[in-house]
Design a protein around this motif. Sequence first.
Motif, PDB file in Angstrom:
ATOM      1  N   GLN A 166     -29.189  23.620  15.812  1.00 42.79           N
ATOM      2  CA  GLN A 166     -30.305  23.060  16.576  1.00 42.79           C
ATOM      3  C   GLN A 166     -30.623  21.631  16.132  1.00 42.79           C
ATOM      4  O   GLN A 166     -31.026  20.798  16.955  1.00 42.79           O
ATOM      5  N   SER A 167     -30.415  21.338  14.867  1.00 44.36           N
ATOM      6  CA  SER A 167     -30.716  19.995  14.353  1.00 44.36           C
ATOM      7  C   SER A 167     -29.822  18.926  14.969  1.00 44.36           C
ATOM      8  O   SER A 167     -30.143  17.734  14.911  1.00 44.36           O
ATOM      9  N   ARG A 168     -28.710  19.344  15.580  1.00 40.11           N
ATOM     10  CA  ARG A 168     -27.761  18.382  16.159  1.00 40.11           C
ATOM     11  C   ARG A 168     -27.858  18.348  17.684  1.00 40.11           C
ATOM     12  O   ARG A 168     -27.088  17.641  18.349  1.00 40.11           O
ATOM     13  N   PHE A 169     -28.785  19.090  18.237  1.00 35.24           N
ATOM     14  CA  PHE A 169     -28.871  19.234  19.697  1.00 35.24           C
ATOM     15  C   PHE A 169     -30.063  18.441  20.218  1.00 35.24           C
ATOM     16  O   PHE A 169     -31.198  18.631  19.790  1.00 35.24           O
ATOM     17  N   SER A 170     -29.804  17.555  21.168  1.00 34.12           N
ATOM     18  CA  SER A 170     -30.871  16.753  21.769  1.00 34.12           C
ATOM     19  C   SER A 170     -31.018  17.113  23.243  1.00 34.12           C
ATOM     20  O   SER A 170     -30.146  17.744  23.841  1.00 34.12           O
ATOM     21  N   ALA A 171     -32.126  16.676  23.824  1.00 29.47           N
ATOM     22  CA  ALA A 171     -32.371  16.956  25.243  1.00 29.47           C
ATOM     23  C   ALA A 171     -31.272  16.366  26.119  1.00 29.47           C
ATOM     24  O   ALA A 171     -30.885  16.953  27.145  1.00 29.47           O
ATOM     25  N   ALA A 172     -30.764  15.205  25.719  1.00 31.39           N
ATOM     26  CA  ALA A 172     -29.709  14.565  26.509  1.00 31.39           C
ATOM     27  C   ALA A 172     -28.416  15.361  26.488  1.00 31.39           C
ATOM     28  O   ALA A 172     -27.605  15.283  27.411  1.00 31.39           O
ATOM     29  N   ASP A 173     -28.211  16.145  25.431  1.00 29.42           N
ATOM     30  CA  ASP A 173     -26.978  16.922  25.321  1.00 29.42           C
ATOM     31  C   ASP A 173     -26.897  18.025  26.365  1.00 29.42           C
ATOM     32  O   ASP A 173     -25.798  18.379  26.814  1.00 29.42           O
ATOM     33  N   GLU A 174     -28.047  18.596  26.725  1.00 31.42           N
ATOM     34  CA  GLU A 174     -28.008  19.758  27.617  1.00 31.42           C
ATOM     35  C   GLU A 174     -27.296  19.446  28.926  1.00 31.42           C
ATOM     36  O   GLU A 174     -26.379  20.161  29.338  1.00 31.42           O
TER      37      GLU A 174
END
Length: 280
Positions: free
Chosen positions: A244-252
């Motif tokens: 989760q620490s590597r996941f951003s909103a832009a990634d989705e």
Amino acid sequence: MAAPPSQRPRAPGRDGDAEEGGAGISVVSRVVAVLRAFAEGGASVSIKDLSEQVGLAPSTLHRLLDQLVAAGLIDRTSARRYRVSNEFSRIGALAARKSGVLRLARPVIQEVTRRTTETCMFGMLLPQTLTMMFIDKTSSPLPMPYTVRMHQARSLLWGATGLCLLAWLTPPEVERVLGRGERSPVDGHTPPDEAVLMQRLAEIRARGYALTRGEQTHGAVGMAAPVFGAGRAIIGDLCITLPQSRFSAADEGRFAQLLIQRAMELSRLNGHLPGPRPAG
């Protein structure tokens, strides 16, 4: 002096071995017939059903099934019925590593990892047990604080990979899975009620992918898009997992688009023809 052929001891299970309901059929042939009946049949079968299907006497089937239960390939249920075990499904999934679906999936999951730098897996639906299993993956070159368990049956109720498959199953299949009451592997919570689950599955179908945070593994994000087969039924999913620490909103949006596109490509390679799933 050698004994005449008629007096020589006969090895058990040879083709000439005669047994009630199975004269002239080897033990191996009988076991194969029984396992095939389970693989091609419904959720569970009775001795009577098996007897009619494979042409073996109930007494013969009882002996064979006792041995298959002892070997862990078949489970005995209530009401004198039998079903395939998780071990049976696991062996089938391992065999699938050599099948066409895996050969087709391998370059796809490699490409997804290359383009996202995150771990990508192919999850296969195990239709007899209504569970799923990861049968192949390409690992992220970045640090991973958790391990993805391969070749182990997993619930469809928790995590993106299971929910993605569940979303494209029939309502009776969903009810069967929900009725098992499988608790969260992270915090032990009970499953949601049917109305909540059905709404969630409808949302997954509408957007074309599943996204969860910390449902199957603490601290992990999961995303999955469905892969269909020639019969228009779902056969697996293409999945990404990352901390989760590597996941951003832009990634989705970026990850979802890639997963959906590659899952559709994999579906076409498996002979899928877009359209509604046949009723059944």
